[in-house]
Design an enzyme around this catalytic site. Structure first.
Site, short mmCIF file in Angstrom:
data_model
loop_
_atom_site.label_atom_id
_atom_site.label_comp_id
_atom_site.label_asym_id
_atom_site.label_seq_id
_atom_site.Cartn_x
_atom_site.Cartn_y
_atom_site.Cartn_z
N LYS A 14 -1.60 21.86 -8.59
CA LYS A 14 -1.02 22.92 -9.48
C LYS A 14 -0.15 22.18 -10.50
O LYS A 14 0.55 21.30 -10.00
CB LYS A 14 -0.17 23.84 -8.85
CG LYS A 14 -0.91 24.76 -8.01
CD LYS A 14 0.39 25.67 -7.08
CE LYS A 14 -0.66 26.59 -6.13
NZ LYS A 14 0.30 26.91 -4.91
N ASP B 252 0.96 -1.22 0.05
CA ASP B 252 -0.17 0.27 0.03
C ASP B 252 0.96 1.24 -0.12
O ASP B 252 1.70 1.51 1.01
CB ASP B 252 -0.91 0.09 1.43
CG ASP B 252 -1.99 1.25 1.23
OD1 ASP B 252 -2.38 1.41 0.18
OD2 ASP B 252 -2.13 1.91 2.13
N ASP C 154 -2.02 11.99 -2.71
CA ASP C 154 -2.02 13.58 -2.50
C ASP C 154 -2.40 14.11 -4.10
O ASP C 154 -1.51 13.48 -4.89
CB ASP C 154 -0.62 14.11 -1.98
CG ASP C 154 -0.49 13.86 -0.49
OD1 ASP C 154 -1.66 13.58 0.02
OD2 ASP C 154 0.73 13.72 -0.04
N ASP D 194 -10.89 10.58 -4.73
CA ASP D 194 -12.17 11.37 -4.71
C ASP D 194 -11.95 12.54 -5.65
O ASP D 194 -12.64 13.65 -5.82
CB ASP D 194 -12.58 11.70 -3.59
CG ASP D 194 -11.69 12.41 -2.45
OD1 ASP D 194 -11.37 13.69 -2.68
OD2 ASP D 194 -11.00 11.73 -1.94
N GLU E 31 5.18 5.16 3.63
CA GLU E 31 4.56 6.44 3.88
C GLU E 31 5.80 7.40 4.02
O GLU E 31 6.83 7.08 4.56
CB GLU E 31 3.79 6.12 5.06
CG GLU E 31 3.18 7.52 5.74
CD GLU E 31 2.54 8.45 4.94
OE1 GLU E 31 1.73 8.15 4.22
OE2 GLU E 31 2.83 9.77 4.89
C1 LIG Z 1 -4.32 11.80 1.36
S1 LIG Z 1 -3.26 10.69 1.97
C2 LIG Z 1 -4.24 9.17 1.94
C3 LIG Z 1 -3.82 8.15 3.02
C4 LIG Z 1 -4.54 6.75 2.87
N1 LIG Z 1 -4.00 5.96 1.67
C5 LIG Z 1 -5.92 6.77 2.93
O1 LIG Z 1 -6.54 6.36 1.69
O2 LIG Z 1 -6.54 7.11 3.83
C6 LIG Z 1 -2.01 10.43 1.07
C7 LIG Z 1 -0.69 9.62 1.82
O3 LIG Z 1 0.51 9.67 0.94
C8 LIG Z 1 1.57 10.05 1.49
N2 LIG Z 1 2.54 9.97 0.43
C9 LIG Z 1 2.43 11.09 -0.44
N3 LIG Z 1 3.58 11.01 -1.15
C10 LIG Z 1 4.06 9.94 -1.16
C11 LIG Z 1 5.39 9.14 -1.58
N4 LIG Z 1 5.95 9.76 -2.50
N5 LIG Z 1 5.72 7.90 -1.00
C12 LIG Z 1 5.10 7.62 0.15
N6 LIG Z 1 3.85 8.35 0.72
C13 LIG Z 1 3.34 9.28 0.14
C14 LIG Z 1 1.19 11.21 2.47
O4 LIG Z 1 2.04 11.53 3.27
C15 LIG Z 1 -0.35 10.84 2.79
O5 LIG Z 1 -0.13 9.99 4.10
#
Ligand SMILES: C[S@@+](CC[C@H](N)C(=O)[O-])C[C@H]1O[C@@H](n2cnc3c(N)ncnc32)[C@H](O)[C@@H]1O
Length: 209
Positions: A117, A35, A113, A149, A60
């Site tokens: 932009k 994941d 994320d 979403d 993460e």
């Molecule tokens: C919007 S959150 C969604 C978390 C979870 N997957 C959920 O559906 O509830 C996106 C997560 O991805 C992590 N993240 C973003 N870019 C990442 C990367 N390049 N490698 C690992 N984690 C990343 C962020 O820190 C954040 O915890």
């Protein structure tokens, strides 16, 4: 509102060598699900506790979340769950051969994320380079799940993965969840929020051919 972490920052260039699957899991031979962006790991805790016949690995980029999840997994003695800290792109670029082995059955990108932009699109976790690495190293029959979403992000991820001819879309109605990494269809934290707020959820499953 949390501050997003820039995955391209030099802070993530130093990557700890990940342990081997044998060191991560009690039984490294079990099917493995990865994941990406596992946040505090709640989704993976639900999965690992209800499916003892799968191993779950989260990557993460926010260190505090990873260290807390690691501690919780250790305290609860959960042996089929492991977390790695760092940028998934950099970790997989350097160490994909360590995890993407025969037993890696599926990978999820849940609500990554969006980086709205255009000049920040390079910070999105789904990148052609990453999909290329996955397409060269995943076994045929293994799967990628995407969920978000944000419609624009969905289109972008779908286009990036579909542009790689080694992945084919599977119609959701033809997919047998009972044999997947998530037979009980647990929701992620962000998914619960999206459902609670009646946001549209866009998802797709791809199979490596
Ligand atoms: C919007 S959150 C969604 C978390 C979870 N997957 C959920 O559906 O509830 C996106 C997560 O991805 C992590 N993240 C973003 N870019 C990442 C990367 N390049 N490698 C690992 N984690 C990343 C962020 O820190 C954040 O915890």
């Amino acid at each position: 509102m949390r501050q997003h972490v820039n995955p391209l920052s030099k802070n993530f260039d130093q990557i700890e060598r990940p342990p081997s699957l044998i060191e991560m899991f009690d039984n490294s031979k079990l099917p493995l699900h990865l994941d990406i962006g596992s946040a505090a790991g709640e989704f993976l805790f639900d999965l690992a506790l209800s499916n003892a016949n799968w191993n779950y690995l989260g990557i993460e980029i926010r260190e505090r979340l990873v260290r807390t999840a690691e501690l919780k997994a250790r305290e609860r003695e959960i042996k089929n769950l492991y977390f790695l800290f760092g940028s998934a792109n950099k970790i997989l670029n350097k160490f994909h051969s360590k995890f993407i082995k025969k037993n890696l059955k599926s990978i999820s990108f849940n609500f990554p994320d969006p980086w709205f932009k255009k000049r920040h699109y390079k910070r999105r976790v789904v990148q052609p380079e990453l999909i290329n690495i996955l397409s060269n190293s995943m076994q045929s029959g293994s799967q990628i799940f995407i969920k978000t979403d944000v419609k624009d992000l969905f289109n972008y991820m779908d286009c990036t993965i579909s542009s790689n001819f080694n992945f084919k879309k599977i119609a959701k109605k033809d997919f047998n969840y009972s044999k997947s990494f998530n037979p009980s269809k647990f929701q992620t934290s962000r998914e619960k929020y999206a459902v609670g707020n009646e946001l549209n959820i866009y998802e797709r499953i791809y199979i490596k051919i």
